[in-house]
Every structure is written in structure tokens, then in C-alpha cells.
Motif scaffolding. Structure first.
Motif, PDB file in Angstrom:
ATOM      1  N   VAL A  35     -52.799  -9.461   5.566  1.00  0.00           N
ATOM      2  CA  VAL A  35     -52.776  -9.800   6.984  1.00  0.00           C
ATOM      3  C   VAL A  35     -51.735  -8.924   7.663  1.00  0.00           C
ATOM      4  O   VAL A  35     -50.608  -8.805   7.189  1.00  0.00           O
ATOM      5  N   LEU A  36     -52.124  -8.277   8.752  1.00  0.00           N
ATOM      6  CA  LEU A  36     -51.169  -7.459   9.496  1.00  0.00           C
ATOM      7  C   LEU A  36     -50.397  -8.368  10.453  1.00  0.00           C
ATOM      8  O   LEU A  36     -50.751  -8.514  11.621  1.00  0.00           O
ATOM      9  N   HIS A  37     -49.350  -9.004   9.934  1.00  0.00           N
ATOM     10  CA  HIS A  37     -48.576  -9.946  10.742  1.00  0.00           C
ATOM     11  C   HIS A  37     -48.072  -9.260  12.010  1.00  0.00           C
ATOM     12  O   HIS A  37     -47.585  -8.150  11.957  1.00  0.00           O
ATOM     13  N   GLY A  38     -48.198  -9.961  13.103  1.00  0.00           N
ATOM     14  CA  GLY A  38     -47.811  -9.369  14.381  1.00  0.00           C
ATOM     15  C   GLY A  38     -49.054  -8.937  15.144  1.00  0.00           C
ATOM     16  O   GLY A  38     -49.084  -8.925  16.358  1.00  0.00           O
ATOM     17  N   LEU A  39     -50.098  -8.590  14.379  1.00  0.00           N
ATOM     18  CA  LEU A  39     -51.343  -8.131  14.970  1.00  0.00           C
ATOM     19  C   LEU A  39     -52.435  -9.154  14.685  1.00  0.00           C
ATOM     20  O   LEU A  39     -53.373  -9.311  15.452  1.00  0.00           O
ATOM     21  N   GLU A  40     -52.272  -9.834  13.549  1.00  0.00           N
ATOM     22  CA  GLU A  40     -53.266 -10.812  13.111  1.00  0.00           C
ATOM     23  C   GLU A  40     -52.567 -12.079  12.638  1.00  0.00           C
ATOM     24  O   GLU A  40     -51.397 -12.046  12.247  1.00  0.00           O
ATOM     25  N   ASP A  82     -57.509 -12.154  15.117  1.00  0.00           N
ATOM     26  CA  ASP A  82     -56.760 -11.254  15.983  1.00  0.00           C
ATOM     27  C   ASP A  82     -55.677 -12.027  16.725  1.00  0.00           C
ATOM     28  O   ASP A  82     -55.965 -13.040  17.355  1.00  0.00           O
ATOM     29  N   GLU A 129     -45.285 -18.362  16.185  1.00  0.00           N
ATOM     30  CA  GLU A 129     -46.264 -18.573  15.131  1.00  0.00           C
ATOM     31  C   GLU A 129     -47.254 -19.624  15.589  1.00  0.00           C
ATOM     32  O   GLU A 129     -46.913 -20.784  15.756  1.00  0.00           O
ATOM     33  N   ALA A 162     -47.162  -5.157   5.264  1.00  0.00           N
ATOM     34  CA  ALA A 162     -47.251  -6.159   6.331  1.00  0.00           C
ATOM     35  C   ALA A 162     -47.180  -7.557   5.734  1.00  0.00           C
ATOM     36  O   ALA A 162     -46.658  -8.486   6.320  1.00  0.00           O
ATOM     37  N   GLU A 163     -47.731  -7.679   4.522  1.00  0.00           N
ATOM     38  CA  GLU A 163     -47.793  -8.978   3.877  1.00  0.00           C
ATOM     39  C   GLU A 163     -46.432  -9.431   3.345  1.00  0.00           C
ATOM     40  O   GLU A 163     -46.149 -10.612   3.322  1.00  0.00           O
ATOM     41  N   VAL A 192     -41.037  -6.186  11.043  1.00  0.00           N
ATOM     42  CA  VAL A 192     -42.422  -5.812  10.768  1.00  0.00           C
ATOM     43  C   VAL A 192     -43.397  -6.354  11.818  1.00  0.00           C
ATOM     44  O   VAL A 192     -44.304  -5.650  12.262  1.00  0.00           O
ATOM     45  N   LYS A 193     -43.187  -7.599  12.267  1.00  0.00           N
ATOM     46  CA  LYS A 193     -44.118  -8.185  13.235  1.00  0.00           C
ATOM     47  C   LYS A 193     -44.067  -7.441  14.566  1.00  0.00           C
ATOM     48  O   LYS A 193     -45.081  -7.268  15.228  1.00  0.00           O
ATOM     49  N   GLU A 194     -42.857  -7.016  14.944  1.00  0.00           N
ATOM     50  CA  GLU A 194     -42.729  -6.319  16.222  1.00  0.00           C
ATOM     51  C   GLU A 194     -43.324  -4.916  16.146  1.00  0.00           C
ATOM     52  O   GLU A 194     -43.986  -4.461  17.077  1.00  0.00           O
ATOM     53  N   LEU A 234     -45.721  -3.857  14.148  1.00  0.00           N
ATOM     54  CA  LEU A 234     -47.185  -3.907  14.076  1.00  0.00           C
ATOM     55  C   LEU A 234     -47.795  -4.443  15.370  1.00  0.00           C
ATOM     56  O   LEU A 234     -48.834  -3.980  15.823  1.00  0.00           O
ATOM     57  N   GLY A 235     -47.131  -5.441  15.969  1.00  0.00           N
ATOM     58  CA  GLY A 235     -47.670  -6.059  17.170  1.00  0.00           C
ATOM     59  C   GLY A 235     -47.475  -5.215  18.410  1.00  0.00           C
ATOM     60  O   GLY A 235     -48.289  -5.243  19.336  1.00  0.00           O
ATOM     61  N   ARG A 260     -60.016  -2.746   9.345  1.00  0.00           N
ATOM     62  CA  ARG A 260     -59.602  -4.151   9.350  1.00  0.00           C
ATOM     63  C   ARG A 260     -60.795  -5.089   9.301  1.00  0.00           C
ATOM     64  O   ARG A 260     -61.900  -4.727   9.664  1.00  0.00           O
ATOM     65  N   SER A 302     -60.752  -8.023  11.009  1.00  0.00           N
ATOM     66  CA  SER A 302     -60.914  -8.573  12.349  1.00  0.00           C
ATOM     67  C   SER A 302     -60.767  -7.431  13.342  1.00  0.00           C
ATOM     68  O   SER A 302     -60.408  -6.322  12.971  1.00  0.00           O
TER      69      SER A 302
END
Lengths: 355, 349
Positions: free
Chosen positions: A261-266, A332, A342, B232-233, B252-254, B256-257, B273, B275
Motif C-alpha cells: 500500500v502506498l501510504h499517503g496515496l492509498e 485511493d 488516518e 511505502a509499506e 513517507v506519507k507526505e 508519497l501523498g 497500481r 487502485s
């Protein structure tokens, strides 16, 4: 068009004093690849997907079943008479670094099969160079740059394109792409996938795509079919997008859940399935093959082997006694949750859409 | 899943920090000495997992080797320092001191652990070799620790130690590699491509183990990979490398997001991906640079960049840190200035 029915293959391990160990690589697999169509086989290593690819490319024999190429059954033909048929199916190897002869320039690499092709079809020698240039342009690389070079002077993505161009020299009907993008740099992977999709449309060539990464199967065309293989049996089969968004077999769900899972994106799917670990890779041969690892297995699963069929409620076929759709793939996160907060989208309620 | 990076874990006080400063590694080639890693600053906060992603030739593996001061000729560390708490500057270490530090302070799980084990010796024999070469007095305790670690990772320790490498599956060998890196109680662990060549399900298992062992033992972990998904995981922080530079670094979340460097943006858009819209995904144009094709001046990414400006041809962008995010890009710096001005204007309005 290529069809296979009931393909089985058993490897016997010799050399052991205590008797030969058997590995049932394929247990009666049916498939069909149409001209310009796309079929993906997915599964873990050892599920039989590479063996199937090699059988389809004519590089491996099979124990029983029938392969029919353009309406001609292969089992009735001798080795020599099969060759022209299997030549129409070309294999693209996983590793573009070892698939090309390092002592030959790209020009030499393409010239040999094209010269053969020219002889077969009665074309003049001058056609060879023109065709080499044409094929390289078709796969999206500059012929002037690539032709005089050796493989080590090219990047991984370029080499894979050369390998694809070489496969196209035989005017194939079907390309068998075995993990064709797993060794390509991430930023270039989609380029190769887009090329395969493009070749389907422009040349009408069928693509048989073998991979352990389900996500890549989405990108060879939205009309593609997906086959999920487990220990030599197809456990789920149907339109790729359907199986990814609405999987019913717990093994398919395990594979989809394992995709990072691409955390932050998904956001992770709400019902991710984690299979129990395989203790004995041989496993039991009674009942459902996946039962020993399945978190949802019942006594019935141990006793009965489900077969691949439609049960009328889903678009895809499956081989599961307790089919249930689970939401396992990532959702997404964009527009659904503010970064940093979260938010679980376990239910269907789309919280972000109102905001 | 991943803990809040701002809240230190229970072990954080004892986990060592790692500070890489101005690190430059050059390789001798017929064209002269060319930099594989160029003036890199990277801080690994104690108790965190940092992922370093990059394509082939980005210098990520060379950077990882520097944590052991193990760059082999024709390469050499030309400048900079790698400070590890409790050990000092690794670049200054040599000889016996360096040999002892490797394994004891810094554990390294090699790329393709599949091939880094000795095929002629059982895992147990290799474990004893490791113990003896580090002068471990109590080898029985070492074996006990090894069995505990293997059991922790879901394997039968006694059986694995009696096995040869060919008797183990890829996922099992990877776990043996992790065991050998941790059994001497190293607190800094480097994993080089830990999931390459593994299946999806095995990969997910290995990543979960890395995260759990990291938390339990209070480690500072560096994961090197070409696969954004793999980090990412597990990772808390993400550093993106391109052409021997760290072009972006942050939580990492910032990253990637809300990626800020055009390369990071392109890389994320290029990931196949499950999704998301298929139509929006596309490969980055061009190809990754090699040692020979790196431009001598200006930004190393400009050839493939969709936001290229005149200044990019001549001036190499410096890494600027704002709100915990580090980015080395002229265009991203302009964006940041604009955001700041907009925020100020709002304040005064």
C-alpha cells in the motif's frame, strides 16, 4: 488463435534412492489467446505459470491435453511439422541483460532471424535492413542509435525493447511475456507495458502475460483476461478489472492483499487476507489445494476439490467452495481523506466525497 | 500500522542515530574519476526505518556500502563523513577496528541474500564462523540467540541451522540473512533490496518481519530498494535518490501523498497500481543517467524534467529543508516561496 485444453505436466525428480518425488506443475489447464487479445497468468513462484508459458512457446512438452494453433491440433504432428506453428509464438524473457548475445551488435542480433524470414517468404536481402529499422521504430527506439551498438551500451528498458523487436522478426501471432517488466526500472515499466498494449492494437498480436505482480496486468489493456494459478490449477478466471476489484477466491485475495500500500496515496483495503504460511510446499493432494493455507477453510474444503466454474452470481469463474467478495485492494486516498488523518474506508460510505 | 514517527518508540533512547554529511564517492573509469554519490547529506533519526529509493545507477547501493565503509576499488570515498552514534566516523575507521564494527555495530543484509550464503556449509557452520571471527566467547549463547531470532521470524531454528542454503526457499534465505545481520546485536541495520526476486506474499511477510524486529530490538534501519511499494509499506521516512543525489527526503506519507520534486512526482505516477486511474499513469520519458552520461553542471534530472528552466542548465539546486521536507529543485523552491507568500498574505488579510 491458440487454445489449450486440459494441459497437464508432472515433473519427476530423479536421483533420490527413496523413490522419485513428483511435482504436479499443471493439473489440467484450459486457456485461449485470441489474435490481438491479452491473457495474464498470475501466481507465486512454483504455481506453474512459467511452465505453461514454456509449453505454449513450444519449449516444453506436456503430458496430456491438447494445444490447438489456428485450428490445427499439435498432438498429431511430429516435431518437425510443429515447428512452423510454434514459431508463430515468441517468448520474451524476463532478463533483458542475459537474453541478448553480448558479442553481437543489435544489427547482428536482428539480422539473423530476419535473413531466415526473408528466405522463408522469398523476399530480397535488401528487405532485411529495412525491416530491422522498421521494427526498432515500432518498439519506440531510434534505429540509428541502437543498430550499431552492443547490448552493454543500452539501458535495461532499451534492451527489453530490442528483445521485443527480435521476437517480432518472426511475425508472431502471440507474444509470451514472462515477467517481462520485473527487471526494468520502475520509471520505465509502464513504457514497456504500453508498448505491449500498442502492439496488440497495431499488429493484432496476442499477448500472454505472465507475472507475479497483479497490478502490472491492468496495464496491458482493459479488455484483458486474468487467470490466477495456484499449484497448477486455475482457481479464478475472468476479466482483469473484475477480478482485481471483486475477487472471490481467497488465494486471489491473498495475492491482492500482499501488494504494498502506498501510504499517503492509498488506504489499505478493509478486509486484507493474510494466508497461513506454507509449511510443506508439497502439501496435501486431497480436497482444495489452497485449503491448508486458507484462513476460511472448512471441513468441506479438506474433503472436496472445487473445480473452476461459473456459479451464476459473479462475472468470473472460480474454484472455491465458499466464494465471497472481499475488499482487499487499496483505496485511493486522494480526495477521500486529508493527508495525515488516518481514515478507514471500511464501509461503502464515501466520507470524503461530501467534503 | 506504522507508528507515528514523532512519538519515539520505547527503544528510541538507545537506538543509534546516523548522520551522513557531504559524502562523495567516486569510481575510477577510463574517463577519469566520476562521482556515483555526490555531496549527500542524510540523517537517519534514531529508531526509525528510512527507505532509500532510486533506479539503477542512482547511487543507492553505493551509499549503503558507505555505512560499512565497504566501497570496493575502483571506487573510493572521496569526501564526507558517516557518523554513527557509539561508533564515530566510519569513514575514518580502518583495519581491525573496521572489521569488528561490521556485524557488531552495523548489520548488513546483502542484495540477493539468495546468493550471499556459502553453498558448501550449513547455516549453523556459517553462524559459528561469524561468532569466531568476532571473538564471541559463548558460542552456545550465540546459537541460542540465532534460534530465537529464527523462531521469531516463523521458522524452526534447529532445522534451519542444520540446512544448506539450497534446502531453503528464497523467503527463508532472506530471513537467514536478516538473522545473521542481527545476531551480534547490531543496532544499525542496512537491508539492500530485501524483497527483490521474492513473491508478493513472501515479500509482504518479509516486510512485516522487518518492521516487527525493528520495533522489538530498537534498531535504526536503512532499506535500499528500487521498489517504492516495498518501502511505502515499512518505512517512516523516504529518501529519493537520482544521479547520485538525494533529491527529496521526508516522512513517507507526505512524500508519497504530496511529492515536491518533479522526479518523485514522475516516479509515483509511473508505478503500476491496483487502485487509481490507469489513464493517468505513465512512464517517465528518457532514461536514468549512468556514470558516463551525468551532466557536469546544473541539475542531473533536467533532461527528463517537465519543469525545466534556464537556471537548471547551469546551477545545481541545493537541498532546502522546510517543515521537515527536504527537496533539491529550483522549481520546487519557487513553489515553496509562493506557498509562503500566499500564507503570509492570508495572515495579513
Amino acid at each position: 488463435m491458440i487454445t489449450g485444453t486440459g494441459i497437464t505436466k508432472t515433473f519427476k525428480q530423479r536421483g533420490s534412492v527413496l523413490g522419485a518425488r513428483e511435482v504436479r506443475a499443471l493439473r489440467g489447464v484450459d486457456f485461449a489467446v485470441e489474435a490481438g487479445g491479452a491473457v495474464s497468468f498470475i501466481g507465486e513462484s512454483g504455481c506453474g505459470k512459467t511452465t505453461l508459458g514454456r509449453i505454449i512457446a513450444g519449449l516444453e512438452t506436456y503430458d496430456s491435453g491438447e494445444i490447438v494453433i489456428d485450428g490445427v491440433p499439435m498432438s498429431g504432428l511430429g516435431h518437425r511439422r510443429r515447428q512452423p506453428y510454434f514459431r508463430r509464438i515468441q517468448l520474451i524473457h524476463q532478463d533483458p541483460y542475459s537474453a541478448l548475445n553480448p558479442t553481437r551488435t543489435i544489427h547482428q542480433t536482428l539480422e539473423a532471424p530476419l535473413a531466415l524470414r526473408a528466405k522463408q517468404t522469398g523476399r530480397p536481402r535488401s528487405w532485411v535492413d529495412a525491416r530491422a529499422t522498421e521494427l526498432l521504430s515500432l518498439v519506440g527506439i531510434d534505429p540509428g542509435y541502437v543498430l550499431p551498438r552492443y547490448p552493454h551500451q543500452l539501458s535495461g528498458g532499451m534492451r527489453q525493447r530490442v528483445v521485443i523487436a527480435r521476437a517480432l522478426t518472426m511475425d508472431p501471432e502471440v507474444l509470451v511475456a514472462d515477467e517481462a517488466v520485473s527487471m526494468i526500472d520502475v520509471s520505465l515499466r509502464l513504457g514497456i507495458l504500453a508498448l505491449l498494449k500498442d502492439l496488440r492494437v497495431r499488429l493484432g498480436v496476442g499477448v500472454l502475460f505472465i507475472t507475479h505482480d497483479i497490478a502490472t496486468a491492468r496495464y496491458i489493456g482493459d479488455d484483458s483476461e486474468l487467470y490466477v494459478l495456484y499449484r497448477g490449477q486455475v482457481v479464478e478466471r475472468g476479466p482483469t478489472e473484475t477480478i482485481i476489484t471483486r475477487p472471490v477466491h481467497p488465494y486471489t485475495q491473498s495475492l491482492l492483499s500482499a501488494t504494498p500500500v502506498l501510504h499517503g496515496l492509498e488506504l489499505p483495503g478493509a478486509e486484507r487476507v493474510v494466508p497461513t504460511e506454507a509449511l510443506d510446499p508439497g502439501g496435501s493432494d486431497e480436497g482444495c489445494l489452497f485449503a491448508p493455507r486458507c484462513p476460511f477453510a472448512t471441513q468441506l474444503c479438506v474433503e472436496r476439490r472445487p473445480t473452476l466454474s461459473h456459479d451464476g452470481t459473479t462475472l468470473q469463474e472460480h474454484a472455491c467452495l465458499h466464494p465471497r467478495v472481499r475488499s482487499v485492494i487499496p483505496v485511493d486516498a486522494v480526495n477521500r481523506a486529508e493527508p495525515g488523518t488516518e481514515q478507514r474506508t471500511g464501509t461503502e460510505a464515501d466520507t470524503g466525497a461530501r467534503g | 500500522m506504522s507508528p507515528d514517527p514523532t512519538a519515539p518508540t520505547s527503544h528510541a533512547h538507545s537506538a543509534p542515530g546516523v548522520r551522513v554529511r557531504g559524502l562523495t564517492v567516486v569510481y575510477k573509469t577510463p574517463m577519469g574519476e566520476l562521482p556515483a554519490v555526490s555531496n549527500v547529506d542524510l540523517t537517519l533519526a534514531p529508531g526509525t526505518i528510512t527507505g532509500v529509493v532510486g533506479e539503477s545507477g542512482s547511487g543507492k547501493s553505493t551509499l549503503a556500502l558507505c555505512l560499512l565503509n565497504a566501497v570496493q576499488p575502483p571506487g573510493r570515498i572521496a569526501a564526507g563523513s558517516v557518523e554513527i552514534d557509539g561508533l564515530g566516523d566510519v569513514v575514518e575507521l580502518g583495519g581491525e577496528e573496521l572489521r569488528r564494527a561490521r556485524g557488531r555495530h552495523v548489520g548488513y543484509v546483502f542484495q540477493a541474500a539468495q546468493n550471499s550464503l556459502n553453498p558448501l556449509k550449513t547455516i549453523g557452520k556459517q553462524l559459528l564462523d561469524l561468532g569466531r571471527s568476532h571473538g564471541v566467547a559463548d558460542l552456545r549463547a550465540l546459537v541460542r540467540d540465532a534460534k530465537d531470532l529464527l523462531a521469531r521470524m516463523g521458522m524452526d531454528g534447529a532445522r534451519v541451522l542444520d540446512s544448506y542454503q539450497h534446502e531453503l526457499s528464497g523467503g527463508m534465505r532472506q530471513r537467514v540473512g536478516i538473522m545473521l545481520a542481527l545476531v551480534l546485536n547490531a543496532r544499525v541495520v542496512v537491508l539492500d533490496e530485501p524483497t527483490t526476486a521474492l513473491d508478493m506474499i513472501t515479500q509482504a511477510t518479509i516486510l512485516r518481519i522487518v518492521r516487527e524486529v525493528h520495533d522489538e530490538r530498537g534498531l535504526t534501519t536503512l532499506v535500499i530498494t528500487h521498489d517504492v511499494g516495498a518501502v511505502a509499506e515499512v518505512a517512516d521516512d523516504l529518501a529519493v535518490m537520482y544521479g547520485g543525489r538525494v533529491v527529496e527526503h521526508g516522512p513517507v506519507k507526505e512524500v508519497l501523498g504530496d511529492p515536491r520534486h518533479p522526479y518523485t512526482q514522475g516516479l509515483i505516477r509511473a508505478i503500476p497500481r491496483l487502485s487509481g486511474d490507469i489513464g493517468e499513469a505513465r512512464a517517465l520519458p528518457g532514461r536514468p543517467p549512468t556514470l558516463g552520461t551525468l551532466p557536469a553542471a546544473g541539475c542531473v534530472f533536467r533532461e527528463r524534467c517537465d519543469r525545466r528552466m534556464d537556471v537548471c542548465d547551469t546551477v545545481e539546486p541545493v537541498a532546502l529543508t522546510r517543515d521537515g521536507r527536504t527537496v533539491a529543485c529550483h522549481a520546487a523552491a519557487e513553489d515553496a516561496d509562493r506557498r509562503l507568500t500566499a500564507a503570509r498574505r492570508k495572515e495579513f488579510a
